[in-house]
Design a protein around this motif. Structure first.
Motif, PDB file in Angstrom:
ATOM      1  N   SER A   1     -22.866  21.570 -13.058  1.00 55.79           N
ATOM      2  CA  SER A   1     -22.587  21.008 -14.373  1.00 55.79           C
ATOM      3  C   SER A   1     -22.584  19.485 -14.318  1.00 55.79           C
ATOM      4  CB  SER A   1     -21.260  21.544 -14.913  1.00 55.79           C
ATOM      5  OG  SER A   1     -20.234  21.248 -13.999  1.00 55.79           O
ATOM      6  N   VAL A   2     -22.341  18.906 -13.129  1.00 54.92           N
ATOM      7  CA  VAL A   2     -22.366  17.448 -13.028  1.00 54.92           C
ATOM      8  C   VAL A   2     -23.790  16.952 -12.822  1.00 54.92           C
ATOM      9  CG1 VAL A   2     -21.387  15.442 -11.876  1.00 54.92           C
ATOM     10  CG2 VAL A   2     -20.101  17.561 -11.918  1.00 54.92           C
TER      11      VAL A   2
ATOM     12  N   LEU B   1     -10.433  22.793  -9.851  1.00 56.15           N
ATOM     13  CA  LEU B   1     -11.074  22.466  -8.572  1.00 56.15           C
ATOM     14  C   LEU B   1     -10.057  21.837  -7.624  1.00 56.15           C
ATOM     15  CD1 LEU B   1     -14.435  20.952  -9.747  1.00 56.15           C
ATOM     16  CD2 LEU B   1     -14.106  23.073  -8.480  1.00 56.15           C
TER      17      LEU B   1
ATOM     18  N   VAL C   1     -17.318  28.030  -6.574  1.00 53.90           N
ATOM     19  CA  VAL C   1     -16.792  27.292  -7.724  1.00 53.90           C
ATOM     20  C   VAL C   1     -17.284  25.846  -7.692  1.00 53.90           C
ATOM     21  CG1 VAL C   1     -14.716  26.542  -8.899  1.00 53.90           C
ATOM     22  CG2 VAL C   1     -14.778  28.781  -7.811  1.00 53.90           C
ATOM     23  N   LEU C   2     -17.274  25.275  -6.474  1.00 51.04           N
ATOM     24  CA  LEU C   2     -17.734  23.889  -6.345  1.00 51.04           C
ATOM     25  C   LEU C   2     -19.195  23.753  -6.756  1.00 51.04           C
ATOM     26  CD1 LEU C   2     -16.076  22.556  -3.090  1.00 51.04           C
ATOM     27  CD2 LEU C   2     -15.735  21.771  -5.429  1.00 51.04           C
TER      28      LEU C   2
ATOM     29  N   PRO D   1     -15.721  15.360  -7.189  1.00 53.74           N
ATOM     30  CA  PRO D   1     -14.395  15.980  -7.291  1.00 53.74           C
ATOM     31  C   PRO D   1     -13.427  15.399  -6.261  1.00 53.74           C
ATOM     32  CG  PRO D   1     -16.083  17.654  -7.450  1.00 53.74           C
ATOM     33  CD  PRO D   1     -16.788  16.361  -7.184  1.00 53.74           C
TER      34      PRO D   1
ATOM     35  N   ALA E   1     -18.409  14.653 -17.217  1.00 45.29           N
ATOM     36  CA  ALA E   1     -19.183  15.875 -17.171  1.00 45.29           C
ATOM     37  C   ALA E   1     -18.300  17.096 -16.981  1.00 45.29           C
ATOM     38  CB  ALA E   1     -20.197  15.808 -16.050  1.00 45.29           C
ATOM     39  N   LEU E   2     -17.165  16.917 -16.362  1.00 40.85           N
ATOM     40  CA  LEU E   2     -16.250  18.032 -16.182  1.00 40.85           C
ATOM     41  C   LEU E   2     -15.068  17.833 -17.119  1.00 40.85           C
ATOM     42  CD1 LEU E   2     -15.888  18.605 -12.341  1.00 40.85           C
ATOM     43  CD2 LEU E   2     -17.010  20.077 -13.988  1.00 40.85           C
TER      44      LEU E   2
END
Lengths: 258, 174, 400
Positions: free
Chosen positions: A27-28, B167, A20-21, B47, B158-159
């Protein structure tokens, strides 16, 4: 049974997490690439194609003017340091950091009086770098000699080795710093040619700006390796000298009319 | 045989995991101090879970690049941490970030990890206007370097917030 | 010849424990002083950006130099085959470890950031003589440790000769390294001399032996064991040679400097008009540390006098301490000549002026604690290990 499965279970969880990361990172990523590519033009690291240096014209340096010293202290937050309570002038002057200082000289033979600022001479072969046990004292690719205060242990051997008395040890707690110039108790520091400005794309130091603003123009900062730079041209025209040239350290800071 | 079951199991788990993730409630657990710039942002430079776990290594890695190589536009800068996470004190200044209950010390005290950065580094962001003069001419470059952030306030992150929360939740579970 | 028996130091409790308690008290004071210096920062000391190394460094260098010299007695026993010295080898090894540990503690506690010791262990700049010294110190502990074991444990006897040689060469390297800390400083006129390294070696011979004689005498007094005069006389005569050699090296060092016009200023400062430093040089280093002990060690009037030997050894140590003080502090106090031919009219940073240094109490206490640590290690070590022969009575006529 559960006990046996537990390590496996952990691995799976980790795997899920990673997947998932990774998706998230993907996407980043475009964003990162974009920003980095954009910044690169102005955020390159120190390059060995450049050697920063200085030419000081002591003829233009004015007696009792401390514009460069004051500007340096403002720029690097040295003036934020408080004198310990009850300490006398003599000890305070011996202990407070002085990245740049004014010196007034008289020739013993001719009585000629000279004023000049002294600071780290940014040697090509700096003794302070040779003696530092941890490598905290180092020379950047672009010739700036500075201290990595993350690995400085405060042994002061560099201060013993420096022929110019250019280094200062921080003798007390520092309550307040500027963001651009971190400093703290127990480490050694010295002039770094306003490295934060250079890295941000500036081509002048705080002392030079201040000297120019006061109309003296005694300090000229620039790239020694660029033959077209104002500094290189000035060095070519006028005869200049290094302080303690006998040590053959090939200093980056030169003086004329001395 | 062994490997094929392994792959099948993994695939199954990914599927099950994704379903579980999508159906799990969104956690909003945050340590960000209200009144700091970070409070209004979607996420840190990476994140949150990753930053929480690895910020010390990231900072150390990038500090070496800044100090020794002169690369200033690093992704992880301590000045960036302070810039975003310092809480305004209402008088135009900021609370020191290592003061009691502030962003850095809150967590470090809880975990009993010595926070030595601010023996040397500034505990507050610079007040923009006071030093504008000395940085004239290089303000643009300087700010970009000092900010050290990729996601800007006026840009869409972006997220999405939902993705971030997921996450976040996943890492908390771990 | 009677077989030698070594045994642990076992003396009457009050004497031993009282001594240990006294030493511990000094150590505690020293730790408090170090905490005070580190907590407030070095502004509470007399050190400044002018005199960057102060009294703690004098103590540390003194102890480190003495440490390598203390090992000499063991080296004479195993490398040069001196039968009278061989029984003293174990104690010599222990004393060397103790003195080095004491010196290093002082050096460490005076760092601006002592908590970063791990950085010093993990980041090496191999061009730095200081970094080499860190390796030399660690190696010294290891090699002397093995040497000591080889001397004590019969089963390890095959290592005795090789470790003896290794320890001897290592200690020469170590003192060369310590001397070079100063010898490599091109910037300061008092230091920039290659003779610093051999001079430090000969200084280490002298201080180390003086330390050895004093601790040996006090250990045997503590334990009420017999110490023969013949052996003591040998040690005494050797000390005399070393003291003379130190004087000779100082003479050569200053003569060399006097030959170089550039160094006339600093020589004048130390030898003639340096105030305190001149007094310390002539009165402390030369008279107390050299001439008087030489007289006491060689004069027939004192030949059988143990008290005179002890006093002479203590004077050698005091003179040696002063000698290092003059080298370290005096060398920094003398201004660096940045502008030859120019007179400095004004400077905010004391360019061209003799730097002032008044040591603070905390620095002195920290330094004394270093000596106390060394002595404590020796006292505890001698009580736990069989380092001291039960008797050191003189061998019968013709056997040795």
């Amino acid at each position: 049974m559960t006990g046996k499965n537990e390590p496996n279970d952990m691995k799976r969880r980790e795997f899920i997490g990673r997947t998932v990361l990774a998706a998230g990172a993907a996407s980043v990523a475009p964003g990162i690439l974009l920003t980095v590519a954009n910044a690169k033009s102005e955020g390159e690291g120190a390059s060995s194609d450049i050697r920063w240096g200085m030419l000081i014209d002591s003829n233009k340096c004015v007696d009792n003017c401390t514009a460069c010293v004051d500007a340096c202290e403002r720029e690097n937050g040295i003036n934020l340091l408080q004198r310990p309570e009850g300490q006398g002038d003599e000890m305070w002057n011996a202990q407070r950091p002085q990245w740049i200082r004014k010196v007034k000289l008289r020739d013993r033979q001719t009585d000629e009086v000279t004023n000049l600022p002294m600071m780290c001479q940014h040697c090509e072969f700096p003794p302070c770098v040779d003696v530092c046990p941890t490598g905290a004292s180092f020379k950047r690719a672009d010739g700036i000699v500075m201290v990595d205060r993350h690995i400085c242990i405060g042994c002061r051997y560099c201060m013993m080795a420096c022929p110019y008395k250019a280094r200062s040890f921080i003798h007390k707690n520092v309550e307040k710093q500027t963001v651009r110039s971190p400093r703290g108790k127990g480490c050694v520091e010295s002039c770094n040619l306003c490295v934060h400005r250079i890295d941000a794309g500036a081509t002048t130091t705080a002392c030079q700006d201040a000297c120019e603003k006061d109309g003296h123009k005694a300090i000229l900062f620039g790239d020694l390796k660029d033959p077209e730079s104002q500094l290189s041209k000035a060095l070519k025209e006028k005869s200049s000298r290094q302080i303690r040239a006998d040590l053959e350290l090939n200093t980056g800071v030169r003086y004329t009319s001395l | 045989m062994h490997s094929s079951t392994g792959i099948l199991r993994t695939l199954g788990l990914i599927l099950a995991g994704s379903i579980a993730l999508l159906s799990s409630p969104v956690h909003s657990g945050t340590a960000v101090t209200p009144g700091s710039r970070a409070a209004g942002m979607e996420s840190c430079v990476a994140p949150t879970a990753e930053i929480r776990r690895n910020h010390m290594d990231y900072l150390k890695h990038d500090r070496n690049r800044v100090v020794h190589e002169g690369v200033r536009d690093v992704k992880h800068s301590l000045a960036g941490c302070v810039e975003c996470h310092a809480e305004k004190d209402g008088n135009g200044g900021y609370h020191p970030i290592n003061a009691d209950g502030q962003f850095c010390s809150g967590c470090h005290e809880h975990l009993a990890v010595n926070l030595t950065c601010f023996q040397c580094h500034s505990k507050e962001p610079d007040r923009k206007h006071s030093d504008a003069a000395s940085l004239s001419g290089i303000r643009n470059a300087g700010q970009r370097g000092r900010l050290g952030l990729l996601i800007k306030l006026n840009e869409a992150p972006a997220l999405s917030s939902e993705e971030m929360a997921q996450l976040h939740a996943l890492s908390r579970e771990e | 010849m009677k077989k030698l028996h070594y045994s642990e130091l076992w003396c009457s409790s009050p004497r031993y424990w009282g001594g240990l308690a006294g030493l511990t008290f000094i150590i505690l004071l020293g730790m408090a002083a170090a905490y005070h210096m580190e907590h407030s920062g070095h502004w509470v000391t007399g050190m400044s950006n002018q005199v960057v190394w102060g009294l703690p460094h004098v103590f540390a260098i003194f102890l480190i130099v003495a440490a390598s010299g203390a090992l000499n007695v063991a080296s004479i026993g195993s490398v040069f085959g001196g039968p009278l010295y061989k029984p003293l080898g174990r104690f010599s090894g222990l004393l060397a470890i103790g003195l080095l540990a004491g010196g290093l503690v002082v050096l460490l506690l005076d760092l601006g950031r002592p908590e970063r010791l791990i950085v010093a262990m993990t980041h090496y700049n191999f061009k730095s003589i200081f970094a080499w010294n860190i390796i030399l110190y660690t190696g010294f502990f290891t090699i002397v440790g093995i040497y000591l074991w080889a001397m004590i444990d019969r089963k390890a006897q095959k290592f005795y000769q090789p470790t003896g040689f290794a320890a001897f060469f290592w200690r020469l390297a170590l003192t060369t390294g310590t001397g070079s800390i100063f010898g490599f400083l091109v910037a300061r006129e008092a230091y920039d001399a290659a003779i610093m390294a051999p001079m430090f070696i000969i200084m280490s011979f002298s201080y180390g032996l003086a330390f050895f004689i004093i601790t040996l005498m006090s250990a045997y007094w503590w334990a009420s064991r017999e110490l023969g005069s013949h052996r003591l006389e040998k040690l005494k005569n050797l000390l005399g040679v070393f003291v003379g050699a130190v004087l000779y090296f100082s003479l050569v060092y200053h003569l060399t400097n006097l030959y170089v016009t550039q160094h006339h200023g600093v020589e004048r400062f130390i030898l003639l008009d340096g105030g305190l430093y001149t007094v310390m040089f002539w009165l402390g280093q030369v008279t107390i540390g050299g001439i008087i002990p030489l007289f006491m060690l060689y004069s027939p009037a004192f030949s059988e006098n143990r008290f005179a030997i002890a006093i002479a050894s203590i004077m050698v140590l005091i003179g040696g301490f002063i000698q290092i003080y003059v080298i370290v502090i005096g060398g920094q106090a003398y201004p660096m000549n940045l502008f030859p031919g120019k007179e400095i009219l004004s400077s905010s940073f004391y360019d061209g002026a003799v730097a002032a240094y008044t040591p603070s109490l905390a620095e002195g206490v920290l330094g004394l604690a270093g000596i106390a640590i060394a002595m404590t290690l020796v006292a505890v070590g001698a009580r736990m290990l069989k380092v001291l022969p039960e008797t050191l009575e003189d061998p019968k006529e013709g056997t040795a």
